[in-house]
Design an enzyme around this catalytic site. Structure first.
Site, mmCIF file in Angstrom:
data_model
loop_
_atom_site.group_PDB
_atom_site.id
_atom_site.type_symbol
_atom_site.label_atom_id
_atom_site.label_comp_id
_atom_site.label_asym_id
_atom_site.label_seq_id
_atom_site.Cartn_x
_atom_site.Cartn_y
_atom_site.Cartn_z
ATOM 1 N N GLU A 104 58.426 63.705 23.390
ATOM 2 C CA GLU A 104 59.691 64.562 23.431
ATOM 3 C C GLU A 104 60.553 62.699 23.456
ATOM 4 O O GLU A 104 61.201 62.004 23.649
ATOM 5 C CB GLU A 104 59.442 65.385 24.687
ATOM 6 C CG GLU A 104 59.548 63.960 25.684
ATOM 7 C CD GLU A 104 59.585 65.233 27.470
ATOM 8 O OE1 GLU A 104 60.264 65.661 27.807
ATOM 9 O OE2 GLU A 104 58.132 65.952 26.500
ATOM 10 N N LYS A 117 63.490 60.801 24.286
ATOM 11 C CA LYS A 117 63.842 60.086 25.964
ATOM 12 C C LYS A 117 65.555 60.481 25.130
ATOM 13 O O LYS A 117 66.663 59.271 25.087
ATOM 14 C CB LYS A 117 64.045 58.931 25.843
ATOM 15 C CG LYS A 117 64.535 58.457 27.636
ATOM 16 C CD LYS A 117 63.786 56.484 27.497
ATOM 17 C CE LYS A 117 63.925 56.716 28.637
ATOM 18 N NZ LYS A 117 65.187 56.318 29.454
ATOM 19 N N ASP A 160 69.891 60.229 26.704
ATOM 20 C CA ASP A 160 70.434 59.193 27.032
ATOM 21 C C ASP A 160 72.086 59.555 28.250
ATOM 22 O O ASP A 160 72.480 59.648 27.763
ATOM 23 C CB ASP A 160 71.001 58.095 26.637
ATOM 24 C CG ASP A 160 71.596 56.755 27.062
ATOM 25 O OD1 ASP A 160 71.380 56.043 28.337
ATOM 26 O OD2 ASP A 160 71.879 56.048 26.269
ATOM 27 N N GLU A 192 68.549 66.306 31.468
ATOM 28 C CA GLU A 192 68.982 64.976 31.676
ATOM 29 C C GLU A 192 70.685 66.248 31.108
ATOM 30 O O GLU A 192 70.680 66.807 30.098
ATOM 31 C CB GLU A 192 69.191 64.128 30.263
ATOM 32 C CG GLU A 192 69.391 63.058 30.516
ATOM 33 C CD GLU A 192 68.826 61.732 31.596
ATOM 34 O OE1 GLU A 192 67.727 62.567 32.173
ATOM 35 O OE2 GLU A 192 69.651 60.829 31.168
ATOM 36 N N TYR A 251 61.069 68.832 32.146
ATOM 37 C CA TYR A 251 60.357 68.627 33.451
ATOM 38 C C TYR A 251 60.613 69.397 34.597
ATOM 39 O O TYR A 251 61.490 70.033 35.377
ATOM 40 C CB TYR A 251 60.385 67.414 34.189
ATOM 41 C CG TYR A 251 59.029 66.547 34.956
ATOM 42 C CD1 TYR A 251 57.668 66.535 35.247
ATOM 43 C CD2 TYR A 251 59.522 65.304 35.622
ATOM 44 C CE1 TYR A 251 56.807 66.988 35.047
ATOM 45 C CE2 TYR A 251 58.228 65.328 36.779
ATOM 46 C CZ TYR A 251 57.609 65.172 36.660
ATOM 47 O OH TYR A 251 56.180 65.052 37.474
ATOM 48 N N LYS A 271 61.438 52.663 24.047
ATOM 49 C CA LYS A 271 62.375 51.991 24.109
ATOM 50 C C LYS A 271 62.958 51.874 22.107
ATOM 51 O O LYS A 271 62.419 50.684 21.864
ATOM 52 C CB LYS A 271 63.207 51.590 24.529
ATOM 53 C CG LYS A 271 63.040 51.790 26.135
ATOM 54 C CD LYS A 271 64.080 52.813 26.787
ATOM 55 C CE LYS A 271 64.902 51.530 27.181
ATOM 56 N NZ LYS A 271 65.918 52.513 28.286
ATOM 57 N N CYS A 312 103.660 40.116 18.940
ATOM 58 C CA CYS A 312 103.266 41.485 18.262
ATOM 59 C C CYS A 312 103.452 40.732 17.372
ATOM 60 O O CYS A 312 104.260 40.624 16.601
ATOM 61 C CB CYS A 312 104.318 42.220 18.792
ATOM 62 S SG CYS A 312 104.222 43.700 17.888
ATOM 63 N N CYS A 326 102.624 44.706 23.784
ATOM 64 C CA CYS A 326 104.180 44.908 23.815
ATOM 65 C C CYS A 326 105.442 45.536 23.973
ATOM 66 O O CYS A 326 105.490 46.963 24.131
ATOM 67 C CB CYS A 326 103.999 44.728 22.242
ATOM 68 S SG CYS A 326 106.219 45.231 21.718
ATOM 69 N N CYS A 351 109.878 48.163 18.954
ATOM 70 C CA CYS A 351 108.438 48.176 17.523
ATOM 71 C C CYS A 351 108.204 48.842 16.766
ATOM 72 O O CYS A 351 107.867 50.483 17.435
ATOM 73 C CB CYS A 351 107.589 47.740 19.296
ATOM 74 S SG CYS A 351 106.029 47.298 18.222
#
Ligand code: IVH
Length: 681
Positions: free
Chosen positions: A113, A115, A117, A172, A225, A315, A409, A427, A433
């Site tokens: 399956e 993994k 993150d 997860e 799980y 991994k 700048c 800036c 600007c």
């Protein structure tokens, strides 16, 4: 409708809504429109308000959150939350398979399956109801974040089918990448730093105190799980499939998110497939998990102190390429923040051509000693924009010079500043600007701000270049005769533009507050401030202490607001906008939080509440003309009783003839005619 009918209707609506929720968030296959869903939800909300005795704490209406948790309680895990041993090469997987087969003495069936993150979560269910959701913590004990997890639409609050009486399910929680990108855009609009990656962002969101904010964040969750004493099957995959039938979002074979593998080659097939396809997923994975399917064999293989011997993670390597850094340039944002950008020799990485990478800030450049002309390693990790992770020093040209970070700048030549404790240079020439001025205007007219129809970012640029608008307020003095001679400005588009500008004078105050572009005042903060202070005048007059007293407003935001109004030109701008007729106060319809419904009544608030914090309840009592007192006396009219209220208090209230009410009763009291949303604010 009588009581019995109401009860039945509440039940049937709840079942139907749960089913549609599942279709939308778990199956990704809605069968009714969002509008129809919202109408049903509203009907349920209204019924629950009218008949609070039938309102269930796991009702579909509870997805909007509301409870505020100051400190998450630490809870011991019933089953420790272990981690997985990692592997980075195929040889290690072959060794794992050999070890397992040797011990089993026969061919072994595995499941493969993804993994995910994200942030690990253990959710326990009792009699089909979500009981508690706890973070991994140190593996032995974690934080109880139930209120926040309940807002995740793909996590069922009430199960269906033939589920065990008691079990725990692990999974997860993560940000879908599309949501993460939108979140970062929103932060950028508010002048806040971008969040580094989806996993940290998910972890941060789950620790937020206000579950109503979490509810808006669109987190998702895959469950992988199942644990318990009475699970229906003896194998991992079979139980996961069963969990899917109870309503969980579990990885499906159909979508190739999980498969059985009878030998190592089938495991490699799965790895190869996802190594290629993972860039098409709307969430992050960092590898593949291989598990022995059979529970008896799992037990036989057992555990080390940290991880099971029956599972292993493979991994993926983050995709990395080397390319030449041609030039470092500097971008100026709407708030004046400077972002250094690496302009690269174009190169293919994870399916897209990369030409630029973010260098974050001066410290980052210094830390890696990144220089123009270097050959750099570029990686596409959790971040959407690729990042530079290192320099190939062997290929550094002999005449290479350390990078001198910009001192002025690039757009307006003003000397850059760096505030204490901040990583970014700025800036300070906010009023002179060009990218800052144009950026502020673009923000002002954007959809979530003043939403000016007929006026887009390009037109703003054109009007600015033509010298027609120098400040936001100039948008309101544009004249037809000035616009018509411009390129791409036909009579019709000019009329549209002017109409749009006129219409924007009716845009509600919270949006005006967001539109004027105070740093760190994003959409949500603007709403909170508007609701609390009611008018621009009051916000302008507020002290630091008054600002930080508002829910969710911290030091940084408060300082930024004070700083904004200290500036003469900002005060002038706001005055001009007020004179033009923009909404500078919250309207009566928006301000539902005031009435005199509770005049003459005295309240005691005690215990812990589901929907509201104690502070919110007390505020609401005051807003509606009631009085808060700390302890019960003969003069007390009502005791709003929450969970965990001491028995002594209850007894005293009963003795003194004080009426005991729930937060729902209270909500009903103040919302009676005024509102139908079931919320105080
Ligand atoms: S099973 C006892 N399956 O990876 C084994 N974990 O380093 C329990 N994870 O803490 C974990 N995807 O947060 C398992 N399909 C998956 C997973 C997964 C991600 C996370 C989980 C765990 C960590 C292990």
């Amino acid at each position: 409708m009588n009581k019995k009918e109401a009860k039945q209707k509440i039940e049937s609506l709840s079942i139907e809504l749960r089913e549609h929720n599942h279709k939308y968030y778990v199956e990704d296959n809605p069968t009714i429109s969002d509008y129809e869903f919202d109408m049903m939800l509203k009907e349920l909300q209204e019924l629950e308000e009218r008949y609070p005795e039938f309102a269930d704490s796991n009702s579909p209406t509870k997805r909007v959150g509301g409870e505020v948790t100051k400190n998450f309680e630490t809870v011991k895990h019933k089953y420790p939350m272990l981690s997985l041993s990692n592997s980075y090469s195929r040889e290690e997987l072959v060794d794992f398979d050999d070890r397992v087969q040797k011990l089993a003495g026969k061919k072994v069936e595995y499941t493969c399956e993804l993994k995910y993150d994200g942030v690990a979560i253990g959710i326990s269910y009792k009699n089909g109801r979500l009981e508690r959701a706890v973070t991994r913590g140190d593996g032995t004990q974690g934080d109880d974040i139930t209120t926040n997890v309940k807002t995740i639409r793909s996590v069922p609050l009430q199960l269906k089918g033939d589920y065990p009486d008691e079990f725990e399910i692990r999974g997860e929680i993560f940000y879908p990448l599309s949501v993460f990108r939108a979140l970062n855009e929103k932060r950028e609009e508010a002048g806040e730093d971008r969040l580094a990656n989806p996993r940290n962002a998910a972890s941060g969101t789950l620790k937020m105190q206000d579950s109503a904010v979490v509810a808006e964040r669109k987190l998702d969750c895959y469950l992988y799980y199942v644990l318990g004493e009475e699970l229906p099957y003896d194998g991992h995959l079979e139980n996961l499939k069963a969990a899917a039938s109870w309503g969980f979002k579990a990885p499906s074979e159909e979508k190739k998110l999980i498969r059985t593998a009878k030998n190592i080659d089938e495991i490699f097939d799965f790895i190869d497939y996802w190594d290629e396809e993972r860039s098409a997923l709307n969430f992050e994975i960092d590898g593949i998990v291989i598990k022995v399917n059979d529970y008896d064999l799992q037990e036989e293989l057992g555990y080390t102190a940290k991880s099971p011997r029956w599972a292993i993670a493979y991994k993926f390597k983050a995709e990395q390429v080397e390319t030449k850094l041609n030039k470092i340039t500097y971008q100026v944002g709407r708030t004046g923040a400077i972002t250094p950008v690496a302009n690269l020799e174009p190169i293919l990485l994870a399916g897209t051509t990369v030409k630029r990478a973010s260098l974050h800030n001066a410290d980052q450049i210094a830390k890696l000693d990144i220089r123009e002309g270097d050959t750099v390693q570029v990686e596409k990790g959790g971040e959407i924009i690729p990042k530079i992770v290192g320099v190939n020093l062997d290929l550094r040209p002999d005449d290479s010079q350390p990078t001198q970070y910009a001192t002025h700048c690039p757009e307006c030549e003003t000397k850059l500043i760096r505030l204490e404790g901040e990583a970014q240079h700025y800036c300070p020439n906010a009023w002179g600007c060009p990218p800052q001025i144009k950026g502020k205007m673009a923000h002002f007219i954007s959809r979530k701000a003043m939403d000016i129809e007929g006026l887009g970012e390009e037109t703003v640029e054109q009007l600015y270049e033509a010298g027609l608008i120098k400040s936001i307020a100039d948008i309101y003095t544009l004249k037809k005769e000035e616009l018509l001679p411009l390129e791409r400005m036909a009579e019709k588009s000019v009329n549209n533009l002017l109409e749009g500008v006129e219409k924007s004078k009716q845009v509600p105050f919270p949006k005006v507050l967001f539109a004027i572009g105070i740093r760190y005042v994003g959409e949500t903060v603007a709403k909170k401030l508007a609701k609390h202070f009611k008018s621009m005048e009051a916000i302008r007059a507020a002290s630091f202490e008054e600002l930080v007293a508002v829910d969710e407003i911290g030091d940084k935001i408060a300082e930024s607001i004070l700083h904004f109004f200290e500036e003469e030109r900002n005060r002038e701008l706001v005055n001009r906008l007020a004179d033009i007729g923009l909404q500078m106060e919250i309207s009566a319809e928006e301000d539902t939080s005031k009435s005199s419904k509770l005049e003459g009544l005295t309240f005691v608030v005690s215990g812990v509440f589901e929907k509201f914090s104690r502070k919110e309840l007390k505020q609401a009592i005051e807003d509606h003309g009631g009085k808060n007192v700390g302890s019960i006396s003969g003069k007390t009219d009502y005791l709003i009783a929450g969970d965990k209220m001491g028995p002594a208090k209850k007894e005293k209230a009963e003795k003194m003839g004080v009426k005991l009410i729930t937060e729902n009763d209270f909500s009903e009291m103040i919302n009676s005619q005024a509102e139908t949303q079931g919320r105080l604010f």
